[in-house]
Design a protein around this motif. Structure first.
Motif, PDB file in Angstrom:
ATOM      1  N   VAL A   1       0.841  -1.198   0.000  1.00 30.77           N
ATOM      2  CA  VAL A   1       0.000   0.000   0.000  1.00 30.77           C
ATOM      3  C   VAL A   1       0.874   1.245   0.000  1.00 30.77           C
ATOM      4  CG1 VAL A   1      -1.631   1.333   1.401  1.00 30.77           C
ATOM      5  CG2 VAL A   1      -1.991  -1.104   1.065  1.00 30.77           C
ATOM      6  N   LEU A   2       1.903   1.248   0.814  1.00 31.89           N
ATOM      7  CA  LEU A   2       2.792   2.403   0.901  1.00 31.89           C
ATOM      8  C   LEU A   2       3.519   2.649  -0.422  1.00 31.89           C
ATOM      9  CD1 LEU A   2       3.993   4.570   2.761  1.00 31.89           C
ATOM     10  CD2 LEU A   2       5.745   2.930   3.380  1.00 31.89           C
ATOM     11  N   VAL A   3       4.014   1.599  -1.044  1.00 33.57           N
ATOM     12  CA  VAL A   3       4.706   1.740  -2.330  1.00 33.57           C
ATOM     13  C   VAL A   3       3.739   2.221  -3.409  1.00 33.57           C
ATOM     14  CG1 VAL A   3       5.841   0.416  -4.159  1.00 33.57           C
ATOM     15  CG2 VAL A   3       6.546   0.126  -1.794  1.00 33.57           C
TER      16      VAL A   3
ATOM     17  N   VAL B   1      -5.102  12.913   1.303  1.00 34.89           N
ATOM     18  CA  VAL B   1      -5.718  11.668   0.838  1.00 34.89           C
ATOM     19  C   VAL B   1      -4.728  10.512   0.922  1.00 34.89           C
ATOM     20  CG1 VAL B   1      -6.691  10.529  -1.199  1.00 34.89           C
ATOM     21  CG2 VAL B   1      -7.401  12.840  -0.610  1.00 34.89           C
ATOM     22  N   SER B   2      -3.489  10.746   0.497  1.00 29.36           N
ATOM     23  CA  SER B   2      -2.501   9.665   0.542  1.00 29.36           C
ATOM     24  C   SER B   2      -2.169   9.274   1.980  1.00 29.36           C
ATOM     25  CB  SER B   2      -1.235  10.064  -0.215  1.00 29.36           C
ATOM     26  OG  SER B   2      -0.624  11.173   0.387  1.00 29.36           O
ATOM     27  N   ASN B   3      -2.099  10.239   2.893  1.00 33.33           N
ATOM     28  CA  ASN B   3      -1.863   9.911   4.298  1.00 33.33           C
ATOM     29  C   ASN B   3      -3.032   9.140   4.897  1.00 33.33           C
ATOM     30  OD1 ASN B   3       0.629  10.785   5.705  1.00 33.33           O
ATOM     31  ND2 ASN B   3       0.198  12.651   4.571  1.00 33.33           N
ATOM     32  N   TRP B   4      -4.244   9.473   4.490  1.00 26.34           N
ATOM     33  CA  TRP B   4      -5.394   8.747   4.992  1.00 26.34           C
ATOM     34  C   TRP B   4      -5.351   7.287   4.543  1.00 26.34           C
ATOM     35  CZ3 TRP B   4      -9.589   6.220   2.823  1.00 26.34           C
ATOM     36  CH2 TRP B   4     -10.592   5.863   3.718  1.00 26.34           C
ATOM     37  N   PHE B   5      -5.048   7.059   3.239  1.00 26.66           N
ATOM     38  CA  PHE B   5      -4.945   5.688   2.743  1.00 26.66           C
ATOM     39  C   PHE B   5      -3.854   4.908   3.466  1.00 26.66           C
ATOM     40  CE2 PHE B   5      -7.360   6.925  -1.089  1.00 26.66           C
ATOM     41  CZ  PHE B   5      -8.210   5.843  -1.136  1.00 26.66           C
ATOM     42  N   VAL B   6      -2.692   5.507   3.609  1.00 27.56           N
ATOM     43  CA  VAL B   6      -1.589   4.804   4.275  1.00 27.56           C
ATOM     44  C   VAL B   6      -1.918   4.557   5.736  1.00 27.56           C
ATOM     45  CG1 VAL B   6       0.826   5.015   4.989  1.00 27.56           C
ATOM     46  CG2 VAL B   6       0.170   5.586   2.666  1.00 27.56           C
ATOM     47  N   PHE B   7      -2.555   5.519   6.379  1.00 24.04           N
ATOM     48  CA  PHE B   7      -2.889   5.325   7.786  1.00 24.04           C
ATOM     49  C   PHE B   7      -3.928   4.215   7.965  1.00 24.04           C
ATOM     50  CE2 PHE B   7      -5.408   6.213  11.581  1.00 24.04           C
ATOM     51  CZ  PHE B   7      -4.413   6.167  12.530  1.00 24.04           C
TER      52      PHE B   7
ATOM     53  N   LYS C   1       7.788   1.631  11.006  1.00 27.04           N
ATOM     54  CA  LYS C   1       8.677   2.802  11.054  1.00 27.04           C
ATOM     55  C   LYS C   1       8.714   3.517   9.701  1.00 27.04           C
ATOM     56  CE  LYS C   1      11.504   0.878  14.689  1.00 27.04           C
ATOM     57  NZ  LYS C   1      12.728   0.166  15.028  1.00 27.04           N
ATOM     58  N   ILE C   2       8.692   2.761   8.610  1.00 21.31           N
ATOM     59  CA  ILE C   2       8.674   3.377   7.277  1.00 21.31           C
ATOM     60  C   ILE C   2       7.367   4.134   7.063  1.00 21.31           C
ATOM     61  CG2 ILE C   2       8.649   2.876   4.803  1.00 21.31           C
ATOM     62  CD1 ILE C   2      10.593   0.576   5.380  1.00 21.31           C
ATOM     63  N   CYS C   3       6.253   3.575   7.519  1.00 23.05           N
ATOM     64  CA  CYS C   3       4.963   4.257   7.396  1.00 23.05           C
ATOM     65  C   CYS C   3       4.945   5.560   8.190  1.00 23.05           C
ATOM     66  CB  CYS C   3       3.831   3.345   7.858  1.00 23.05           C
ATOM     67  SG  CYS C   3       3.471   1.983   6.757  1.00 23.05           S
ATOM     68  N   VAL C   4       5.464   5.524   9.399  1.00 28.01           N
ATOM     69  CA  VAL C   4       5.514   6.744  10.215  1.00 28.01           C
ATOM     70  C   VAL C   4       6.430   7.778   9.565  1.00 28.01           C
ATOM     71  CG1 VAL C   4       6.248   7.664  12.459  1.00 28.01           C
ATOM     72  CG2 VAL C   4       4.899   5.562  12.349  1.00 28.01           C
ATOM     73  N   LEU C   5       7.539   7.337   9.004  1.00 24.50           N
ATOM     74  CA  LEU C   5       8.434   8.243   8.281  1.00 24.50           C
ATOM     75  C   LEU C   5       7.730   8.861   7.076  1.00 24.50           C
ATOM     76  CD1 LEU C   5      11.344   9.345   8.085  1.00 24.50           C
ATOM     77  CD2 LEU C   5      11.849   7.403   6.624  1.00 24.50           C
ATOM     78  N   PHE C   6       6.915   8.082   6.376  1.00 20.74           N
ATOM     79  CA  PHE C   6       6.133   8.610   5.255  1.00 20.74           C
ATOM     80  C   PHE C   6       5.187   9.705   5.739  1.00 20.74           C
ATOM     81  CE2 PHE C   6       2.050   8.521   3.045  1.00 20.74           C
ATOM     82  CZ  PHE C   6       2.440   8.899   1.782  1.00 20.74           C
ATOM     83  N   HIS C   7       4.506   9.471   6.855  1.00 23.19           N
ATOM     84  CA  HIS C   7       3.582  10.482   7.372  1.00 23.19           C
ATOM     85  C   HIS C   7       4.319  11.775   7.711  1.00 23.19           C
ATOM     86  CE1 HIS C   7       0.131   7.894   7.426  1.00 23.19           C
ATOM     87  NE2 HIS C   7       0.733   7.009   8.207  1.00 23.19           N
ATOM     88  N   VAL C   8       5.457  11.669   8.344  1.00 24.92           N
ATOM     89  CA  VAL C   8       6.233  12.861   8.701  1.00 24.92           C
ATOM     90  C   VAL C   8       6.749  13.563   7.445  1.00 24.92           C
ATOM     91  CG1 VAL C   8       8.345  13.648   9.839  1.00 24.92           C
ATOM     92  CG2 VAL C   8       6.849  12.017  10.986  1.00 24.92           C
ATOM     93  N   ALA C   9       7.253  12.784   6.491  1.00 22.07           N
ATOM     94  CA  ALA C   9       7.848  13.367   5.280  1.00 22.07           C
ATOM     95  C   ALA C   9       6.809  14.033   4.384  1.00 22.07           C
ATOM     96  CB  ALA C   9       8.592  12.289   4.496  1.00 22.07           C
TER      97      ALA C   9
END
Length: 128
Positions: free
Chosen positions: A19-21, A66-72, A97-105
């Protein structure tokens, strides 16, 4: 009493990473789309139309949300809840940890853009 029959299923780190990719790939394709269209056609007016659609401030305000909502919903939340059951598994913790980094980035530039738009609405657009 929790038995192996009614133990809650743990989310797959592979699905969460997929999902993240996929979300990162959609964001990357969205930014590259005007240049690809211009390289195939060579029409400057059509490039400007695509570029004004893609690089619009409103799109850049909506796309990270929208992308953060999907990843979350599909990655971070299930992995966060599963970390309580099994903290030894390194795959889950790495993907979390990669997902949390995506949210921050994605949220830090988004907050900067929101701040910039508020300043421009007030009338101080001096740092463009």
């Amino acid at each position: 009493m929790i038995t192996p029959d009614n133990y809650p299923a743990l989310p797959s780190p592979g699905r969460a990473l997929g999902v993240l990719v996929a979300v990162v790939a959609v964001q990357w394709l969205w930014t590259q789309w005007p240049e690809w269209c211009y390289s195939g056609i060579g029409n400057r007016q059509q490039y400007n139309n695509y570029n004004s659609l893609v690089h619009n401030e409103w799109v850049w305000l909506i796309l990270p949300v929208v992308s953060n909502w999907f990843v979350f919903q599909l990655s971070t939340k299930p992995l966060w809840n599963s970390a309580r059951y099994n903290t030894e598994e390194t795959k889950r913790s790495l993907v979390l940890k990669i997902c949390v980094l995506f949210h921050v980035a994605t949220l830090v530039p988004w907050l900067f853009l929101c701040f910039k738009m508020v300043l421009c609405a007030v009338g101080d657009c001096s740092f463009q």
